[in-house]
Design an enzyme around this catalytic site. Structure first.
Site, short mmCIF file in Angstrom:
data_model
loop_
_atom_site.label_atom_id
_atom_site.label_comp_id
_atom_site.label_asym_id
_atom_site.label_seq_id
_atom_site.Cartn_x
_atom_site.Cartn_y
_atom_site.Cartn_z
N GLU A 1 0.84 -1.44 -0.34
CA GLU A 1 0.35 0.08 -0.09
C GLU A 1 0.75 1.51 0.39
O GLU A 1 0.57 2.35 0.48
CB GLU A 1 -0.62 0.06 1.74
CG GLU A 1 -1.89 -1.78 1.04
CD GLU A 1 -3.09 -1.29 2.02
OE1 GLU A 1 -2.96 -0.61 2.86
OE2 GLU A 1 -3.98 -2.07 1.49
N TYR B 1 -11.92 17.12 20.88
CA TYR B 1 -10.04 16.59 19.72
C TYR B 1 -10.33 15.48 18.56
O TYR B 1 -9.77 16.07 17.88
CB TYR B 1 -9.58 15.34 21.11
CG TYR B 1 -8.72 15.95 22.05
CD1 TYR B 1 -9.28 17.85 22.86
CD2 TYR B 1 -7.42 15.74 21.42
CE1 TYR B 1 -8.21 18.47 23.43
CE2 TYR B 1 -6.25 16.93 22.30
CZ TYR B 1 -6.70 17.88 23.23
OH TYR B 1 -6.12 18.91 23.91
P1 13P Z 1 0.77 -5.21 3.99
O1 13P Z 1 2.00 -5.78 5.05
O2 13P Z 1 1.96 -4.84 2.52
O3 13P Z 1 1.61 -3.40 4.71
O4 13P Z 1 -0.60 -5.00 3.72
C1 13P Z 1 -0.86 -4.36 5.04
C2 13P Z 1 -1.83 -3.96 5.03
O5 13P Z 1 -2.23 -3.47 6.34
C3 13P Z 1 -3.42 -4.62 3.97
O6 13P Z 1 -4.44 -3.94 4.36
#
Ligand code: 13P
Length: 212
Positions: free
Chosen positions: A75, A121
């Protein structure tokens, strides 16, 4: 210690804190910071945020090329999309924390702001929280949706997935993420009870006084 070495240590420290607070579990979630030259440090794919190795954290160019470290989060592309749209952003937190993900799985009539302004907050740290439609994790089409939303929002929610929260620093992004998770928890604790969110005027005053 160089800026990069110190930020690598910050990612390890905050990864462990978020894991210990049970805001991150398994190998879900990813964190990033932006370096002065525009490259980012992002957590490697499939890594546990509770056990990051500073030397192996991925360094990725603004164009998405791996410059150093392990293969980056799948991501990383949406982190880059947020940085592209938010010049003042220096850090991003994306987790699959329980209450926030629960909110992301509800049916929402309005998608421009899916949590009520329950506390000052929440308004100060998170602001409006739009919902983006579901994409498979790693789907590059998500970058377009994130790009279109990030300019006007420091936080957004991915349907059936979890929040993306940005801040000027890692401290700020983590604090905002924690505030969002607490608001999501309050939302479920309050449930169907008749609640009194902050008024339009109160929200406007908070935004005027605490605008950054
Ligand atoms: P990654 O391990 O590739 O960072 O993906 C984890 C994640 O949160 C997918 O939504």
């Amino acid at each position: 210690m160089s800026e990069e070495e110190s930020l690598r240590e910050d990612l390890v420290r905050y990864g462990r804190v978020l894991y210990d607070r049970r805001l991150a579990h398994g190998s879900a979630g990813n964190l990033s910071v932006r370096l002065a030259d525009g490259a980012i440090l992002v957590t490697p794919t499939n890594s546990s945020l509770g056990a990051l190795d500073a030397a192996r954290i991925s360094k990725v160019s603004p164009g998405g090329d791996l410059l150093a470290g392990d293969p980056p989060s799948k991501e990383a592309f949406f982190h880059l999309a947020v940085y592209e749209q938010r010049p003042a952003a220096g850090a991003i937190v994306h987790l699959h924390s329980t209450y926030s993900v629960a909110v992301s799985c509800l049916c929402h009539e309005r998608t421009d702001d899916i949590l009520p302004p329950l506390t000052a907050y929440h308004v100060m740290r998170v602001g409006k929280l739009p919902l983006l439609k579901y994409f498979r994790p790693g789907d590059r089409a998500l970058a377009e949706a994130v790009r279109a939303t990030a300019r006007d929002h420091k936080a957004m929610m991915l349907a059936n997935h979890g929040p993306i929260v940005s801040g000027r620093t890692l401290d700020e992004a983590v604090h905002a993420y924690e505030e969002l998770e607490e608001t999501a928890k309050l939302f479920f604790i309050l449930g169907d009870r008749k609640t009194a969110p902050l008024t339009f005027e109160a929200v406007a005053e908070i935004n005027a006084v605490f605008a950054s």
